[in-house]
Scaffold this motif. Structure first.
Motif, short mmCIF file in Angstrom:
data_model
loop_
_atom_site.label_atom_id
_atom_site.label_comp_id
_atom_site.label_asym_id
_atom_site.label_seq_id
_atom_site.Cartn_x
_atom_site.Cartn_y
_atom_site.Cartn_z
N VAL A 182 -3.11 0.40 -3.99
CA VAL A 182 -2.84 -0.91 -3.37
C VAL A 182 -2.50 -1.90 -4.51
O VAL A 182 -3.16 -1.98 -5.33
N ASN A 234 -5.30 -1.05 -7.65
CA ASN A 234 -6.55 -0.21 -7.47
C ASN A 234 -6.14 0.95 -6.54
O ASN A 234 -4.94 1.10 -5.71
N ILE A 235 -6.87 1.98 -6.84
CA ILE A 235 -6.76 3.22 -5.86
C ILE A 235 -7.82 3.26 -4.78
O ILE A 235 -8.69 3.35 -5.02
N SER A 236 -7.25 2.63 -3.62
CA SER A 236 -8.16 2.83 -2.72
C SER A 236 -8.46 4.14 -2.18
O SER A 236 -9.57 4.27 -1.38
N GLN A 237 -7.88 5.25 -2.42
CA GLN A 237 -8.33 6.39 -1.89
C GLN A 237 -7.91 7.51 -3.03
O GLN A 237 -6.89 7.77 -3.24
N GLN A 238 -9.06 8.11 -3.54
CA GLN A 238 -8.76 8.91 -4.57
C GLN A 238 -8.65 10.46 -4.05
O GLN A 238 -8.66 10.67 -2.81
N CYS A 268 -0.76 3.86 -13.10
CA CYS A 268 -2.02 4.56 -12.49
C CYS A 268 -1.71 6.16 -13.05
O CYS A 268 -0.72 6.52 -12.81
N THR A 292 0.95 -1.24 0.03
CA THR A 292 -0.05 0.12 0.09
C THR A 292 0.75 1.19 -0.03
O THR A 292 1.74 1.42 0.78
N THR A 308 -3.39 -7.27 -9.28
CA THR A 308 -4.52 -6.29 -8.86
C THR A 308 -3.88 -5.01 -8.57
O THR A 308 -2.98 -4.94 -7.88
N SER A 330 -1.14 -5.79 -5.36
CA SER A 330 -0.86 -7.16 -5.10
C SER A 330 -0.74 -8.11 -6.02
O SER A 330 -1.01 -7.87 -7.30
N THR A 380 1.30 5.64 -0.54
CA THR A 380 0.62 6.91 -0.69
C THR A 380 1.31 7.68 -1.55
O THR A 380 2.73 7.84 -1.66
#
Length: 993
Positions: free
Chosen positions: A837, A818-822, A852, A784, A816, A839, A786
């Motif tokens: 995140v 993904n953006i867990s927090q836009q 991304c 994860t 996978t 994985s 930032t």
């Protein structure tokens, strides 16, 4: 009455004949008795004799009972009886064991081509008798294939000469060369038509030569091939065209006398048969078959003194060739053999007790310092048997150019020599081998958990690395020490100053004016500060610390290379050790050069190393170095030593000391963030150095350079060089980038670099539009993360209140991202952040790669963040580890190949190879060693000559890496090409520097 009786007999005979013709049915004209009324089948010959790969035409004729030819179109079939005897064709473009033809004027022609080997058999011709239903007429032709040369009329040779001079000097092609014969080759089809082919069709001629060691063949140059001249390039086999039935070849001689055979082959368009003709040429020389050169080849393994406990004998090989380089004839007169080599062993120092052992021409075993031998096919062998005395010996072989006979004296000697070293196997020198950085192991925690398949579930990484450290131990003559010799290992990594701010760090207790007392325990250094330092109380030396002396750094002090335990500290400039220093008496006299030796005093606080190991048969001892990933890039000093017996009794410690840094796992990655900065202003760029496991590498000074279409730039106030600060604990360093005078927006960049690592590039723009910056710009592995985002205008001013969104896409079967927090709206500093995140990024046979992209409304400006996985088959720390069998080269025996290395040394030194392959060669010998490894992997080998004024060169499939100054351990790296379908070899030669 007599007349009537005779007439009655004739009538009865006619009736009998009519009954025979009507009653019994078919039969062939080969039946005993008389020929029946009906068709008859004849052939042009009843027997055929020809040589292998030859052609003959057999005519079959089918006639009516009256003797007239049958009507056109009757069918005749021919069949070959005998495996491999040959094949048949009727000129219709096909061939085989059976052929069928239709008659014209009662005649059908068959082409019989004999096979490649002698043999006997037959051909059966048959036809149906159309005048008598059910009756078959046959004809058998017996075939004998002899043992002579082929005589196919479809191909013939016209050479300019059949005797070609032997080419001992390898003279290249030129027209009219005595080493080349030009050959005109005429080719026709079975029907006599001239063949034409541009070189790409079935009728193209294939030329080849046998045996290949006796010569080669070339053909006229093809103007369509720009990369090669086919006329001046020798080939083993090559195709070429033919025009109006004529082609041309050039037969080359090599350095050996003998016979070379030219093969020419093409496909007959009439019969489909592969036509081959051969022509023999003599490679001749006017050099008589008498000795012209004698070569002695040394044993492939070391020889030790008889009282050493090692192998005390070895085989030498002697080859005798004539002036043309061919083996001399076997020395035989009638049925009596004689000796043609005298072999002697001569002590290099004037005294020695080694002897030779061999069998002479009479079959008698000899054991003496001088023996006689006979060669077989130019080669003889003998055994060198060591005594108790060590040293260099000369093995001298002498033959007689006058008559190839040494039994009747030597009139015209031809001599070959080789230096053989007999040593004692006692430790004289030890050298630490540089580690194979690609073989570092990322250690894991053992979970003890077993899954449903019975496999243990691997734990996570435990934050430490390990790799193998090897030391090569040799005796004074350069042979490996005896197997089982103990070697101690140790390390020093504290007290250290300046790490990581100033790089790998410097040892606080060190200097260049050390003076060990020869034969004593006292060590002094006028500039030493063993009792007090500015670094604090833990920086002072104390009992139990290790003193390392770099004796090999100063000529004449090799014997003072030392690793000793501190017994007591006497003062800031004086201390004593627990074991005496060596006498520094390599020359036989102890020498004291004074305060001239570099030294380190310290202890191990972060790394550990196996304390003791034993040498193998190659004189190599190995151990394991372990260290935490938190100190990658920190300086460390490693040492290895062993006890050596000295003359007169007693022992001394033979040591080697090297400095290094704790390495990360290759490949390393350089990341610069942000990826875009505005021009004509000052911006800060974070540059990070990470290993393959995403662990930070500290203490690295990162270089930089600009590529600007206008203006100029500096980093940390300098226009070129390295960053002002080394990478810190995070593996990162902050670069202050300033540009001025930029007038146009172009491909302007500042590039950050470290040797051996892919550079990181930052774009510099002078456009008025907005700039979106992301940091970091790249991520390695799972986790994860930032992401800091900053929106600025072209002048570098923050832009507040702007919405930014992100999306991710990429590859990898199970990966996978993904953006867990836009990100939120940008704040007063133009900043916001997002959380990514990742994985399952590590994948077998290549990691996944995702991107991304973050952008303001409308898509511009945007900033990319790259997320990369690792090859879980190549990296031991990949998570999750690859499933069993997922990696192509994991355990498949078909993907395992053998690397063979031939190590050759001159008479003055020995050498050893360590790493992926272990090999050793004594002085003046050659050793051939091999090792298996998987397709696609890299074999790293370090070649260490015993003497410092020698280096390694490579040929074949090996290349040398390293600078000219890297004499003590030249790294020879073999990289597999792709695809690889066979074993591969290379040659390494140790030569004077």
């Amino acid at each position: 009455m007599k007349f009537a009786a005779s007439l009655k007999s004739l009538v009865l005979l006619a009736a009998t004949a009519a009954l025979a013709a009507c009653g019994g049915g078919g039969g062939s004209d080969s039946d005993s008795g008389f020929t029946p009324q009906g068709l008859s089948l004849t052939t042009s010959s009843s027997t055929v004799s020809l040589n292998p790969r030859s052609l003959t035409t057999i005519t079959a004729t089918l006639r009516q009972a009256s003797g007239t030819p049958v009507a056109d179109g009757a069918t005749i079939t021919a069949t070959v009886n005998g495996a491999g005897l040959g094949n048949l064709s009727t000129g219709n473009g096909t061939n085989g064991g059976t052929a069928t033809a239709t008659t014209v004027g009662g005649v059908a022609n068959f082409y019989f081509q004999s096979g490649p080997n002698p043999g006997t058999g037959s051909i059966t011709f048959s036809a149906q008798d159309t005048t008598t239903p059910g009756r078959t007429v046959t004809r058998t032709v017996n075939v004998t294939v002899g043992n002579g040369p082929g005589n196919d009329p479809r191909i013939s040779f016209q050479p300019t000469k059949t005797d070609i001079a032997v080419n001992t000097d390898g003279v290249p092609f030129f027209l009219g060369s005595p080493y080349i014969s030009e050959v005109i080759v005429n080719v026709r089809s079975a029907s006599g038509q001239a063949i034409n082919d541009d070189g790409d069709g079935d009728q193209a001629i294939q030329f080849s030569v046998t045996p290949v060691e006796n010569g080669a063949v070339s053909v006229p140059d093809d103007p369509d091939t720009d990369d090669v001249n086919e006329m001046t390039t020798p080939f083993v086999s090559i195709f070429t065209g033919v025009s109006a039935g004529v082609s041309r070849a050039f037969v080359w001689s090599a350095e050996n006398a003998g016979t070379i055979r030219l093969h020419a082959a093409f496909t007959d368009p009439d019969t489909g048969q592969r036509v081959e003709g051969v022509y023999d040429f003599n490679i001749v020389t006017n050099v008589p078959p008498l000795p012209g050169a004698v070569v002695v080849r040394a044993p492939t393994s070391p020889i030790y003194a008889s009282d050493s406990g090692g192998t005390s004998s070895g085989t030498v090989s002697i080859s005798v060739t004539d002036g043309a380089g061919s083996p001399v004839p076997n020395p035989v007169a009638g049925s009596t053999a004689f000796n043609n080599v005298r072999l002697e062993i001569i002590p290099g120092g004037g005294s020695g007790d080694a002897v030779l052992s061999g069998t002479n021409a009479a079959g008698q075993l000899q054991e003496a310092t001088s023996i006689v031998l006979r060669t077989t096919n130019g080669t003889a062998n003998a055994l060198v048997i060591a005594g108790v005395e060590t040293g260099a010996y000369i093995v001298r072989a002498t033959s007689d150019r006058a008559d190839n006979n040494v039994d009747n004296g030597i009139t015209s000697p031809v001599v070959g020599e080789r230096t053989i070293v007999i040593s004692d196997g006692r430790l004289f020198s030890v050298r630490i081998v540089s580690p194979d950085i690609e073989a570092i192991l990322a250690n894991r925690v053992d979970t003890g958990v077993v899954d449903e398949s019975g496999e243990e579930v691997p734990g996570g990484l435990d934050g430490s690395y390990s790799f193998t450290v090897s030391a090569i131990a040799t005796d004074r003559q350069g042979n490996p020490v005896l197997a089982g010799t103990p070697i101690e290992f140790g390390l020093v990594d504290e007290p250290l100053a300046g790490f990581p701010e100033e790089g790998p760090g410097t040892f606080v207790l060190s200097g260049g004016d050390g003076n060990p007392r020869e034969g004593g325990t006292l060590f002094t250094a006028p500039s030493g500060h063993f009792t007090t330092t500015s670094g604090g109380p833990n920086d002072a030396a104390g009992p139990g610390d290790t003193l390392l002396v770099f004796g090999q750094e100063v000529p004449g002090n090799r014997d003072l290379e030392s690793a000793r335990t501190v017994a007591q500290v006497n003062s800031a400039t004086s201390l004593n050790v627990t074991q005496p220093f060596n006498d520094n008496d390599d020359t036989g006299v102890s020498v004291d050069f004074g305060n001239v030796l570099p030294y380190i005093v310290g202890r191990a606080t972060t790394g550990t190393i196996g304390a003791t190991s034993s040498t193998n048969s190659l004189g190599i001892a190995t151990t394991t170095l372990n260290y935490p990933v938190s100190i990658l890039g920190k300086a460390v000093a490693l040492w290895a030593r062993g006890a050596a017996n000295v003359s007169g009794g007693g022992q001394k410690l033979v040591s080697d000391v090297v400095t290094a840094v704790y390495p990360g796992i290759a490949p390393a990655t350089l990341i610069a963030s942000p990826a875009v900065i505005p021009g004509n202003t000052t911006s800060f760029v974070t540059v990070c150095m990470l290993d393959a496991n995403n662990s930070p590498i500290q203490g690295v000074f990162i270089g930089f350079g600009f590529s600007l279409e206008s203006g100029s730039g500096t980093v940390d106030g300098q226009s070129s060089g390295t960053l002002a600060n080394a990478t810190g604990a995070s593996g990162c360093a902050l670069a202050e980038v300033t540009t001025i005078g930029m007038t146009e927006d172009g491909e302007d960049t500042v590039q950050f670099s470290v040797p051996g690592v892919e550079p990181a590039e930052v774009e510099i723009t002078v456009a008025d539009n907005l700039i979106l910056q992301a940091s970091p710009t790249a991520i390695i592995g799972n986790g994860t993360y930032t992401i800091d985002l900053r929106l600025i205008d072209g002048a570098g001013n923050p832009v507040q209140g702007t919405a930014i969104s992100g999306t991710c896409e990429g590859d990898g079967e199970t990966a996978t991202v993904n953006i867990s927090q836009q990100p939120d709206l940008t704040d007063a500093n133009g900043e916001t952040e997002a959380v990514i995140v990742a994985s399952q990024m590590d994948q077998p046979d290549g990691g996944a790669e995702w991107t991304c992209t973050f952008a303001v409304g409308g898509g511009e400006p945007s900033a990319d963040v790259t997320i990369k996985g690792r090859d879980s088959c190549a990296f031991s720390g990949a998570s999750p580890p690859p499933p069993l069998g997922a990696c192509e080269d994991e355990t498949d025996p078909e993907e395992q190949f053998t690397l063979t290395v031939r190590l050759t040394t001159p008479g003055a030194t020995s050498a050893t190879i360590a790493g992926s392959l272990l090999c050793s060669a004594a002085a003046g010998t050659s050793a051939e060693c091999d090792a298996p490894f998987a397709d696609g992997t890299t074999a790293n080998m370090q070649v260490t000559p015993a003497e410092e004024n020698f280096v390694a060169t490579a040929a074949g499939d090996c290349v040398v890496n390293g600078s000219d100054e890297d004499v003590e351990g030249r790294t020879v790296t073999f990289i597999r090409s792709s695809p690889v379908t066979s074993d591969i070899s290379c040659q390494i030669t140790v030569v004077p520097e």
